[in-house]
Design a protein around this motif. Sequence first.
Motif, mmCIF file in Angstrom:
data_model
loop_
_atom_site.group_PDB
_atom_site.id
_atom_site.type_symbol
_atom_site.label_atom_id
_atom_site.label_comp_id
_atom_site.label_asym_id
_atom_site.label_seq_id
_atom_site.Cartn_x
_atom_site.Cartn_y
_atom_site.Cartn_z
ATOM 1 N N PHE A 141 -49.037 -29.223 59.826
ATOM 2 C CA PHE A 141 -47.723 -29.134 59.183
ATOM 3 C C PHE A 141 -46.885 -28.145 59.952
ATOM 4 C CE2 PHE A 141 -50.160 -30.507 55.389
ATOM 5 C CZ PHE A 141 -49.407 -31.633 55.086
ATOM 6 N N HIS A 177 -62.784 -26.547 41.374
ATOM 7 C CA HIS A 177 -63.152 -25.158 41.574
ATOM 8 C C HIS A 177 -64.085 -24.690 40.477
ATOM 9 C CE1 HIS A 177 -60.689 -24.391 45.029
ATOM 10 N NE2 HIS A 177 -59.664 -24.961 44.438
ATOM 11 N N GLN A 235 -53.664 -33.438 42.140
ATOM 12 C CA GLN A 235 -53.851 -32.091 41.627
ATOM 13 C C GLN A 235 -52.673 -31.696 40.748
ATOM 14 O OE1 GLN A 235 -54.433 -29.384 44.822
ATOM 15 N NE2 GLN A 235 -55.207 -27.768 43.518
ATOM 16 N N TYR A 263 -50.053 -38.918 53.198
ATOM 17 C CA TYR A 263 -49.705 -38.317 54.485
ATOM 18 C C TYR A 263 -50.250 -39.210 55.591
ATOM 19 C CZ TYR A 263 -48.811 -33.786 52.185
ATOM 20 O OH TYR A 263 -48.321 -32.780 51.419
ATOM 21 N N ASN A 311 -44.994 -23.501 50.510
ATOM 22 C CA ASN A 311 -46.033 -23.912 51.440
ATOM 23 C C ASN A 311 -47.310 -23.091 51.341
ATOM 24 O OD1 ASN A 311 -44.269 -25.837 52.353
ATOM 25 N ND2 ASN A 311 -43.486 -24.563 54.018
ATOM 26 N N SER A 364 -50.853 -21.875 49.590
ATOM 27 C CA SER A 364 -51.851 -22.544 48.762
ATOM 28 C C SER A 364 -51.854 -21.885 47.380
ATOM 29 C CB SER A 364 -53.221 -22.447 49.405
ATOM 30 O OG SER A 364 -53.761 -21.171 49.176
ATOM 31 N N GLY A 365 -52.494 -22.582 46.438
ATOM 32 C CA GLY A 365 -52.438 -22.154 45.038
ATOM 33 C C GLY A 365 -52.810 -20.693 44.822
ATOM 34 N N VAL A 423 -53.861 -27.775 59.865
ATOM 35 C CA VAL A 423 -54.440 -27.665 58.542
ATOM 36 C C VAL A 423 -55.812 -28.337 58.516
ATOM 37 C CG1 VAL A 423 -54.176 -28.401 56.170
ATOM 38 C CG2 VAL A 423 -52.233 -27.486 57.395
ATOM 39 N N GLU A 426 -62.390 -23.292 49.661
ATOM 40 C CA GLU A 426 -61.431 -22.311 49.145
ATOM 41 C C GLU A 426 -60.047 -22.926 49.007
ATOM 42 O OE1 GLU A 426 -61.858 -17.923 50.586
ATOM 43 O OE2 GLU A 426 -62.133 -19.274 52.278
ATOM 44 N N ASN A 427 -59.164 -22.193 48.368
ATOM 45 C CA ASN A 427 -57.767 -22.622 48.336
ATOM 46 C C ASN A 427 -57.249 -22.723 49.748
ATOM 47 O OD1 ASN A 427 -57.509 -20.500 45.582
ATOM 48 N ND2 ASN A 427 -57.194 -22.701 45.480
ATOM 49 N N GLY A 428 -56.588 -23.797 50.018
ATOM 50 C CA GLY A 428 -55.999 -23.943 51.346
ATOM 51 C C GLY A 428 -56.980 -24.423 52.394
ATOM 52 N N ALA A 429 -58.182 -24.795 51.964
ATOM 53 C CA ALA A 429 -59.171 -25.266 52.935
ATOM 54 C C ALA A 429 -58.767 -26.620 53.509
ATOM 55 C CB ALA A 429 -60.536 -25.360 52.270
ATOM 56 N N GLY A 430 -57.964 -27.355 52.769
ATOM 57 C CA GLY A 430 -57.484 -28.645 53.272
ATOM 58 C C GLY A 430 -58.009 -29.835 52.479
ATOM 59 N N LYS A 431 -58.576 -29.570 51.321
ATOM 60 C CA LYS A 431 -59.156 -30.660 50.532
ATOM 61 C C LYS A 431 -58.093 -31.666 50.112
ATOM 62 C CE LYS A 431 -60.473 -27.710 47.391
ATOM 63 N NZ LYS A 431 -59.984 -26.423 47.921
ATOM 64 N N SER A 432 -57.035 -31.168 49.505
ATOM 65 C CA SER A 432 -55.991 -32.075 49.023
ATOM 66 C C SER A 432 -55.351 -32.825 50.183
ATOM 67 C CB SER A 432 -54.916 -31.298 48.266
ATOM 68 O OG SER A 432 -55.477 -30.681 47.142
ATOM 69 N N THR A 433 -55.141 -32.120 51.280
ATOM 70 C CA THR A 433 -54.524 -32.764 52.432
ATOM 71 C C THR A 433 -55.380 -33.923 52.927
ATOM 72 O OG1 THR A 433 -53.607 -30.617 53.019
ATOM 73 C CG2 THR A 433 -53.532 -32.329 54.699
HETATM 74 N N1 LIG Z 1 -46.418 -30.218 52.838
HETATM 75 C C1 LIG Z 1 -46.943 -29.122 53.406
HETATM 76 N N2 LIG Z 1 -46.208 -28.421 54.300
HETATM 77 C C2 LIG Z 1 -46.730 -27.341 54.899
HETATM 78 N N3 LIG Z 1 -47.950 -26.861 54.684
HETATM 79 C C3 LIG Z 1 -48.746 -27.505 53.798
HETATM 80 C C4 LIG Z 1 -48.266 -28.669 53.128
HETATM 81 N N4 LIG Z 1 -49.244 -29.115 52.304
HETATM 82 C C5 LIG Z 1 -50.281 -28.258 52.477
HETATM 83 N N5 LIG Z 1 -49.981 -27.291 53.375
HETATM 84 C C6 LIG Z 1 -50.880 -26.228 53.826
HETATM 85 O O1 LIG Z 1 -52.066 -26.824 54.226
HETATM 86 C C7 LIG Z 1 -53.185 -26.033 53.877
HETATM 87 C C8 LIG Z 1 -54.183 -26.881 53.116
HETATM 88 O O2 LIG Z 1 -53.637 -27.213 51.849
HETATM 89 P P1 LIG Z 1 -54.397 -28.089 50.791
HETATM 90 O O3 LIG Z 1 -53.460 -28.313 49.694
HETATM 91 O O4 LIG Z 1 -54.991 -29.257 51.443
HETATM 92 O O5 LIG Z 1 -55.553 -27.105 50.323
HETATM 93 P P2 LIG Z 1 -56.620 -27.306 49.200
HETATM 94 O O6 LIG Z 1 -57.928 -27.216 49.866
HETATM 95 O O7 LIG Z 1 -56.339 -28.517 48.415
HETATM 96 O O8 LIG Z 1 -56.373 -26.004 48.319
HETATM 97 P P3 LIG Z 1 -56.377 -25.823 46.728
HETATM 98 O O9 LIG Z 1 -57.765 -25.628 46.346
HETATM 99 O O10 LIG Z 1 -55.586 -24.586 46.501
HETATM 100 O O11 LIG Z 1 -55.759 -27.022 46.121
HETATM 101 C C9 LIG Z 1 -52.651 -24.859 53.097
HETATM 102 O O12 LIG Z 1 -52.614 -23.743 53.938
HETATM 103 C C10 LIG Z 1 -51.258 -25.258 52.723
HETATM 104 O O13 LIG Z 1 -50.429 -24.120 52.707
#
Ligand SMILES: Nc1ncnc2c1ncn2[C@@H]1O[C@H](COP(=O)(O)OP(=O)(O)OP(=O)(O)O)[C@@H](O)[C@H]1O
Lengths: 335, 335, 317, 499
Positions: D15, D199, D87, D55, D396, D398-399, D20, D39-46
């Motif tokens: 991004f 989590h 989420q 995406y 931008n 993470s949670g 990511v 962890e938060n921000g590990a990239g699971k949702s992405t």
């Molecule tokens: N649309 C976006 N634009 C810029 N950065 C993004 C975007 N979506 C996610 N990120 C970044 O990508 C990284 C991974 O985010 P992601 O949401 O996949 O984490 P996650 O593992 O699902 O975390 P959580 O457990 O908090 O949901 C994070 O650092 C987040 O800040």
Amino acid sequence: MKNKVKEILRIRGMRGAITAFVGLVIIYVVFGCINDKVFSLQNNLNLLRSMAKYLLIGIGQSFVMITGNIDLSIGSVVGMSAMVTASLMTRGVPIMVALLVSLLIGLIIGYVNGELVGKFQMPPFIATLGTMFVARGIAYLVNGNRNTDNIASILGKDQGKLFQDAFYYGKILGIYTTFWIAFLIFLIFSFILGKTKLGRHIYAVGSNKEASRLSGVDIVSVIKKTYLISAFCSVIVGYILCAQAGMGNMEAGNMYEMYGVAAGVIGGVSPLGGSGLLLGTFQGALLWQTLENGLNMVGAQVGIQRIVIGVIVVLAVLMDVLVRNGNLFSKKNKQ
Amino acid sequence: MKNKVKEILRIRGMRGAITAFVGLVIIYVVFGCINDKVFSLQNNLNLLRSMAKYLLIGIGQSFVMITGNIDLSIGSVVGMSAMVTASLMTRGVPIMVALLVSLLIGLIIGYVNGELVGKFQMPPFIATLGTMFVARGIAYLVNGNRNTDNIASILGKDQGKLFQDAFYYGKILGIYTTFWIAFLIFLIFSFILGKTKLGRHIYAVGSNKEASRLSGVDIVSVIKKTYLISAFCSVIVGYILCAQAGMGNMEAGNMYEMYGVAAGVIGGVSPLGGSGLLLGTFQGALLWQTLENGLNMVGAQVGIQRIVIGVIVVLAVLMDVLVRNGNLFSKKNKQ
Amino acid sequence: KQDAKDTTAAVTEGTTAAGEEKATEEKAENSGETTVKADKPYKLALITMDSLDQHWVTLNEGAQAEAKLVGVEVKFMSPDTKDDSKQIECVNNAVAGGVDGIMIAANGPDAISASLKEAQAQGIKIVYVDSPANVDAEASFATNNKQGGKTAGEEMKKALEAQGITKGNIGVISTNASTQSTVDRDNGFREAFEGSDFTIEETQYCDGDAAKAQTIAENYITKGVVGIFGGNEGSTVGIGNAIKASGDNKIVGVGFDKSDNIKSLIQDGYLLCTMAQNPDVMGKMGVDALVESLNGKDLKGETVDTGVSVLNKDNLK
Amino acid sequence: MGNSLVQMKNIAKSFSGTKVLKGVNLELGHGEILALLGENGAGKSTLMKILSGIYSKDSGEIYLDGELCHFQNPKEAQNKGVAIIHQEMNLCNDLSVSENIFLGREVMEGLSLNHKKMDEEAQKILDDLGISMKSTELAGDLKVSEQQMVEIAKALSQNAKVLIMDEPTSALSRKEIEDLFRVIRKLRDEGRGIIYISHRLDELRAIADKVSILRDGENVISGDLKDFSIDDIIRHMVGREIQDKFPRILCEKGKEILRVENLNAGPKVRDISFSLYEGEILGIAGLMGAGRTEMTRALFGVDEKTSGKIYLFGEEVKTNTPKDSIELGMALIPEDRRKDGLCTDLSIRENISLPNLDSMKNSLGVLSKELELKISEDTIKSLNVKAKDREMISKNLSGGNQQKVVLGKWLVRNPKVILFDEPTRGIDIGAKVEIYQIMNELKKKGVGVLFISSEMEEVLGMSDRILIFCDGRITGELSREEANQENILKFATRYEEKV
Ligand SMILES: Nc1ncnc2c1ncn2[C@@H]1O[C@H](COP(=O)(O)OP(=O)(O)OP(=O)(O)O)[C@@H](O)[C@H]1O
Ligand SMILES: Nc1ncnc2c1ncn2[C@@H]1O[C@H](COP(=O)(O)OP(=O)(O)OP(=O)(O)O)[C@@H](O)[C@H]1O
Ligand SMILES: [Mg+2]
Ligand SMILES: [Mg+2]
């Protein structure tokens, strides 16, 4: 050095201001090539004087837009202000009193806008569409459905000239007073927006009303203040038009709310709220006026004028949208 | 029985439609008491005929508003349609061809609006402000900055009359064709909005764009379609104005976009999107026309007219907002 | 060209002395000759109230045609809408653009004055066409709008009396409340009925839109008026159409300005008459006057009332 | 390999320049429930958004039943049988439950919609899930937990081969979770594949077969869940050992700070009275919809109170607006951070400054840039917010980092009472412990902490005293010693007898 530039570019709304500046230069040069009188001193002085009114309404509209709202009543308040001021003057009321009364009435409209949008949470488009009609109605009624006579006819030539010079015909340091007035207001409100608590709250409310409220921001009061600011700017423009014509015209200020939107938006103020700089609005107003002025100077047909203006409004924002979404140069992030 | 009523009241936007109906009746009766000619058959026939144009633009604007957008280009497209149609006719182009070409050009503007707002995600206020200027520019240019001559002068009396009767002067079952045309379109689009996939998706997009997209709704295409519908309705209104005047007027349709907003919003269409019924828009258009007609019939001064219209726009929505927030009768939910 | 013949015919019916003068001027134009030659290729600006009204477009066409013959350049620098502020800025622009002379139709005679004085201070010559401002100019070729309105009123009164109608309501439709020339017509019209038993309704405004004017006129008809006056082209067309649609030919419609549409409405008997001006002639005379004055001739601020002529069914044939 | 349902190979995504996902692999078999952890921000949702066509990936390959797929939009993924529960809540509030469930897949009857059929089918799915809800209700009128169930129903109704659940239980009560698990197991037994992100590590054993752990956009480890202990998982997630999941400290209970007497506000807050003491963490437990959030909102002046008195240090105070409460030294960490906690378009700095602008003025009353920078940088550092810099737009983050920013903006004010409403919802275990530690710091400083949570372990683990809510009332109070899960549940379900 590079960092400094980067820092500046990251200021919210700065990119828009820069885009507008580039557009402005291009337009100015293009018209200048068609008619070299565009570059003449007199024309530039005129340009600064004429853009002042767009700058003022642009400032008002920008404040409102940054909170995520809109003010459609601006043009009518301009007309109302011109009519109230001139009507009072032609009835022999002293200048200062006339100006104050006019300001007061203008601020009442601003206050009502603020109440409707802030307190009663009416959609701003509708609330201010209503006050737009009301303020124009007042402009008609105040002198019995007629334009006023010349203000000098009652006030006397001296007094009339004093007023007209103060707001339109006079010069300070070789530049028309109109510009200085707008510029002063621009500086003050730039300061308010950038450096004070109110300014910060305005951005916050535009970004997220509920979160702002939970952080102790009195969002109703913030919204009210933006509408008061907008009304204030409109009243000043009313003075200017009144001084310019030496009389009150009931239709004065027609469509100005849209020019205010255009100035702001061309200058990078987000109509969705939360972002924008008055510096951008300045460029936007100047660009708009340069466009009007240039089209007039080259004697373009009104049909052509409209099309050019329309295309430029769209392009200004489209560029910004494309750059932001990063699909100006790449094909990413469709849909 | 009571359940049935409750069920109906729960339909999205039904409450607004009912409020508008009540307002309509009140306004009608008030004006009728001032001037009993308001109740005359001819006046009611006129009323239905005149409201037809507000109904049509109201329908277009409602579709756009339900997706949470706005179309400021409506009035200009009306004017452009009237001018294109009339220009072609006065150049001897057959009626059907003239109508089709005009429709095509109108739909192009609608398409551009849809692209800008849907695909490029420009703020709709700005995108359609731009096309508003462009379409008006085309209206000016199409006949070289002049209103057209009388269409009958080239088409011949018969052909001219045919066209004029079809869209304005003719009657079917004792009611003017204008009304029937608008009513037919109203029925078709009510069906589309209430009973088809497109309609459902329009509500969904207006309610939550992101959620709709994630559910596989092609939001770009939905938005485009609403703008095409809006342009379509505007073109029809252009035909009507052209038939009415028997010529093309460059300024035709000025401000109609606002009347469209007013008709929709008075009828309970939410300018924030997601809610509204064309039935409400119908009431809103009729209310707006009744107001204009009544103010005219009682011979109100233009200033008074504006004020009354403004106050009614505000009141219509304010009532709705207060009822919804439940603080019309209680003091809850301040701030 | 048919237009020109119409006006010549009409002018013979005209009441003012200016009518005669105009007729001779027009002959000169018809023959493609001109009595004036420019010493230098002057740059002139034409600033009308707006650039859309048919009236102004025609005036501009007259001016452009003459400019070609005389050998000068006329730039049409009018505002897009009737707006004092915009017109003032057009004057400012013309001055900055370095023109030698300005022909102007003042939207607000008071409003524009200060900027015209500024222009004169720079040595720019001013000539009025259609509507003068309150500043002395080289010459003025204007319509006395109040007189025109009064004539319209008198025509309507005559026609009503001929029908045996001596009282009743009369509607007035105009373009907007703030343009001086149409306001003057309105006032002149009302003056014609002073002392009679007719009641003149509150003026309603259509912003130049014929369709809107028609809706207003239809309401007047429903209310039961005996006559309707239209203060400009759009209103007049709207009135004619409304009377036509109502099928009640007894209602007397009188208008202002002329156009194809208005002419056919008169010929078909829906409108009694219209007050025609000759904008193309104004344009031509304006150019001539400016050129002469720039050539060094003192026109002594002559004011020519270009007058209005009454166009009715008889003189339209 | 051939019989895998889903195979993602070497998936990369950036991004705006930040990587990511750095070449992630993932495999899911038929009839398998895979827990995707990190962890938060590990990239699971992405990663899951890429799988479901939301995406586009920068590089890598996706195979579905061995077939190479390039999803351009959600619709294409749906058509291939991939459904996702997001989420964040993604419902159209103006549409009814059944309209939401069938959005984008409407059942037609000729030209027009078949409302009746859709309403009925939706109702059937809801009934299957054991949710008592009419399919014709407006989604906007539902409680958060109910909305979450609608999201689940919507995904289930797609009859998908692959079902992705991104933290489906973060807003659900125990009973609802059990219903959900029952349905998930049924789907597994039908041979579908489920990817389950959570989590709440305690629920994994009950539901997952396989586990795959991400850290910083890279695979750490994958395998059968039975081969891992919870502590192993935590170690892999955070990359270090976490000794104490609930690092409670003991403090001397001081004098009374806050006293609430007979607070009433609407049907969800009825006659609430309690006291909060210096250096105390007062836990508030209860089932979803017990009215805890409403109580804090009324207390803080967000919603209007109908009656009740509030005392601060023994003095009666008025908290009619949040502003009043803030000026009195209170702070609220709201339940929904994106909606109520942050101005997501503004930078971290501006969010931290928002309630603290008065203290950032210089002698002329003008905002001082230096002061502001100092305060925001200090906060970012002390709370260990992971961000590029202070100017990063908070949207931008993470949670977990967003939550830290929300916390940070209040800590600057040194409040005397802090109301935490579900502060750890959707936050990884590492960040959770950091937040517990912040709560402990506050406690040490003598601050009164009100701690609402729906996770029983955490209330039990952190609180000095526990109040239990049910149906808008306080139905019980337990000291730390008395408190256990059974006790709490007993009070939490003590509904009034229907008369
Ligand atoms: N649309 C976006 N634009 C810029 N950065 C993004 C975007 N979506 C996610 N990120 C970044 O990508 C990284 C991974 O985010 P992601 O949401 O996949 O984490 P996650 O593992 O699902 O975390 P959580 O457990 O908090 O949901 C994070 O650092 C987040 O800040
Ligand atoms: N007036 C309101 N405005 C905004 N959100 C509200 C409002 N009323 C309730 N909510 C939200 O609805 C959700 C449901 O809350 P609920 O009524 O279930 O009570 P609760 O005891 O706070 O439950 P929990 O805290 O476990 O979510 C909460 O997220 C709450 O924030
Ligand atoms: Mg996630
Ligand atoms: Mg809660």
